[in-house]
Design an enzyme around this catalytic site. Sequence first.
Site, short mmCIF file in Angstrom:
data_model
loop_
_atom_site.label_atom_id
_atom_site.label_comp_id
_atom_site.label_asym_id
_atom_site.label_seq_id
_atom_site.Cartn_x
_atom_site.Cartn_y
_atom_site.Cartn_z
N HIS A 1 15.43 7.49 0.16
CA HIS A 1 14.69 7.11 1.44
C HIS A 1 15.14 5.84 2.00
O HIS A 1 14.78 5.25 2.88
CB HIS A 1 13.43 7.35 1.58
CG HIS A 1 12.74 8.33 1.24
ND1 HIS A 1 11.50 8.88 0.96
CD2 HIS A 1 13.27 9.94 1.23
CE1 HIS A 1 11.44 10.02 0.62
NE2 HIS A 1 12.40 10.89 0.96
N ASP B 1 11.26 -0.49 -0.95
CA ASP B 1 10.97 -1.90 -1.35
C ASP B 1 12.10 -2.58 -2.24
O ASP B 1 12.19 -3.93 -2.31
CB ASP B 1 9.74 -2.00 -1.77
CG ASP B 1 9.47 -1.28 -3.02
OD1 ASP B 1 10.41 -0.96 -3.86
OD2 ASP B 1 8.28 -0.86 -3.40
N PRO C 1 0.96 -1.03 -0.04
CA PRO C 1 -0.06 0.23 -0.02
C PRO C 1 0.69 1.21 0.05
O PRO C 1 2.09 1.22 0.52
CB PRO C 1 -0.72 -0.11 1.33
CG PRO C 1 -0.12 -1.10 2.02
CD PRO C 1 0.55 -1.88 1.18
N ASP C 2 0.32 2.53 -0.45
CA ASP C 2 1.05 3.76 -0.36
C ASP C 2 0.67 4.46 0.78
O ASP C 2 -0.03 3.67 1.75
CB ASP C 2 0.83 4.41 -1.55
CG ASP C 2 -0.48 4.89 -1.84
OD1 ASP C 2 -1.37 4.80 -0.86
OD2 ASP C 2 -0.82 5.55 -2.99
N PHE C 3 1.04 5.45 0.93
CA PHE C 3 0.68 6.57 2.24
C PHE C 3 -0.51 7.14 2.04
O PHE C 3 -1.45 7.11 3.06
CB PHE C 3 1.96 7.36 2.48
CG PHE C 3 3.11 6.83 3.34
CD1 PHE C 3 3.15 5.33 3.61
CD2 PHE C 3 4.12 7.55 3.54
CE1 PHE C 3 4.16 4.63 4.19
CE2 PHE C 3 5.31 6.68 4.04
CZ PHE C 3 5.29 5.42 4.38
N ARG C 4 -0.77 7.96 0.78
CA ARG C 4 -1.59 8.88 0.73
C ARG C 4 -2.88 8.77 0.03
O ARG C 4 -3.64 9.43 0.06
CB ARG C 4 -0.97 10.33 0.15
CG ARG C 4 0.01 10.72 1.38
CD ARG C 4 0.75 11.81 1.15
NE ARG C 4 1.75 12.46 2.03
CZ ARG C 4 2.97 11.97 2.23
NH1 ARG C 4 3.32 10.99 1.54
NH2 ARG C 4 3.66 12.19 3.10
N ASN D 1 10.92 4.60 -2.69
CA ASN D 1 10.53 3.52 -2.15
C ASN D 1 11.47 2.78 -1.44
O ASN D 1 12.62 2.94 -1.83
CB ASN D 1 9.92 2.51 -3.33
CG ASN D 1 8.71 3.36 -3.66
OD1 ASN D 1 8.21 4.28 -3.34
ND2 ASN D 1 8.21 2.78 -4.97
P1 CNA Z 1 2.40 8.64 -1.32
O1 CNA Z 1 2.29 10.10 -0.77
O2 CNA Z 1 1.44 7.70 -0.69
O3 CNA Z 1 1.80 8.85 -3.06
C1 CNA Z 1 1.46 7.96 -3.69
C2 CNA Z 1 0.94 8.43 -5.00
O4 CNA Z 1 0.92 7.50 -6.13
C3 CNA Z 1 -0.40 9.20 -4.88
O5 CNA Z 1 -0.46 10.58 -5.63
C4 CNA Z 1 -1.29 8.38 -5.62
O6 CNA Z 1 -2.61 8.85 -6.14
C5 CNA Z 1 -0.52 7.61 -6.52
N1 CNA Z 1 -0.50 6.26 -7.00
C6 CNA Z 1 -1.09 5.25 -6.14
N2 CNA Z 1 -1.29 4.08 -6.89
C7 CNA Z 1 -1.15 4.23 -8.30
C8 CNA Z 1 -1.18 3.76 -9.22
N3 CNA Z 1 -1.30 2.61 -9.38
N4 CNA Z 1 -1.02 4.41 -10.53
C9 CNA Z 1 -0.72 5.84 -10.55
N5 CNA Z 1 -0.55 6.31 -9.32
C10 CNA Z 1 -0.71 5.84 -8.29
O7 CNA Z 1 3.88 8.13 -1.64
P2 CNA Z 1 5.06 8.82 -2.01
O8 CNA Z 1 6.18 7.83 -2.62
O9 CNA Z 1 4.82 10.01 -2.86
O10 CNA Z 1 5.49 9.55 -0.75
C11 CNA Z 1 6.73 9.60 -0.44
C12 CNA Z 1 7.01 8.17 0.72
C13 CNA Z 1 6.11 6.92 0.65
C14 CNA Z 1 8.42 7.82 0.92
O11 CNA Z 1 9.01 8.06 1.91
C15 CNA Z 1 8.11 6.23 0.69
O12 CNA Z 1 9.20 5.62 1.36
C16 CNA Z 1 6.73 5.88 1.12
N6 CNA Z 1 6.27 4.54 1.01
C17 CNA Z 1 7.14 3.96 0.31
C18 CNA Z 1 6.54 2.21 -0.02
C19 CNA Z 1 7.52 1.30 -0.80
O13 CNA Z 1 8.53 1.24 -0.78
N7 CNA Z 1 6.88 0.69 -1.73
C20 CNA Z 1 5.27 2.22 0.30
C21 CNA Z 1 4.60 3.04 0.94
C22 CNA Z 1 5.11 4.22 1.31
#
Ligand code: CNA
Length: 277
Positions: free
Chosen positions: A138, A121, A45-48, A119
């Site tokens: 990060h 991951d 899952p993402d954060f926002r 990310n």
């Molecule tokens: P965020 O703030 O959660 O933003 C994610 C963005 O991606 C949002 O604008 C969503 O609308 C968009 N989004 C989600 N799914 C999709 C999709 N399938 N297609 C297109 N757009 C999509 O995350 P950010 O990365 O911008 O924020 C930075 C943080 C999140 C970093 O410090 C990371 O370490 C942290 N993070 C990392 C992971 C990982 O390693 N996979 C997971 C969750 C959070």
Amino acid sequence: SQSNKGSKPCKLDSIESLATALKQGCFSNIVVLIGAGISTAAGIPDFRTPKTGLYDNLDKYSLPYPTAVFDISFFRRDPQPFYKVAKELMPTSPQPTLAHRFLVMLNDRRMLRRIYTQNVDSLELAAGIPQSRLVQAHGSMTRAHCIECHAEHPIEKVREAMKNNQIPVCENCTGVVKPDIVFFGEGLPERFFTLSVNDLRVADLLLIIGTSLVVMPVAGLPEMVDDQVPRVLMNKEPSGDIGERPNDLLLLGDCQETISRLSALCGWQDEIQRQKL
Ligand code: CNA
């Protein structure tokens, strides 16, 4: 790689013109900036994102504010919420997505200057991106250190502790151990600062995938490219100031679908499929 300064920048106004420019070899210094949205298709899952994002699912941890879970001063007082969240967040063996494999294709074709990932991951490395082409701004979950004496702690032991709902502690000083991911209140790796200025100066295309562009200093990278350089955003929603420059291109929607379409337009889909094997 050379700077694109002096040569005419490619004009992009649609996914079709982006595909044409890629096929014609318009770019040799693509800089890619990615965030959690590229990995949601891998089950992380993402954060926002409302409802599914981590920040909408923290009630059970009774945190003073959502980002406390990744705040270094809060972690020093109470590392438990982070470890609970980390356990829930990370699937056991996530696989790189189509979009990750597309980036490998750009590298194979010598178009890729660098990937800046937020990310943790490491799916870029799992997909086959060489370490030298990657900046993990990060950090990552592949190593861990004691927050007191800074001794390295085997990551397998961190995973083991997490599995048993325990907090990993240092064998030297009994300090709390933390994976090498950058928390709020911590500095980014030196590599981010040494490479970003020049990379963005010579970039001939900035590709931004799956990020809300709110966490500094990474969110400041898109402003650093020359006005003439196309900036392409592949995200579910608009982010940052992308769209405000004449050479910006917004490809809104699921980034996996956008990249699937782009790969088809480039005639690269068979090659991307083969990569999976
Ligand atoms: P965020 O703030 O959660 O933003 C994610 C963005 O991606 C949002 O604008 C969503 O609308 C968009 N989004 C989600 N799914 C999709 C999709 N399938 N297609 C297109 N757009 C999509 O995350 P950010 O990365 O911008 O924020 C930075 C943080 C999140 C970093 O410090 C990371 O370490 C942290 N993070 C990392 C992971 C990982 O390693 N996979 C997971 C969750 C959070």
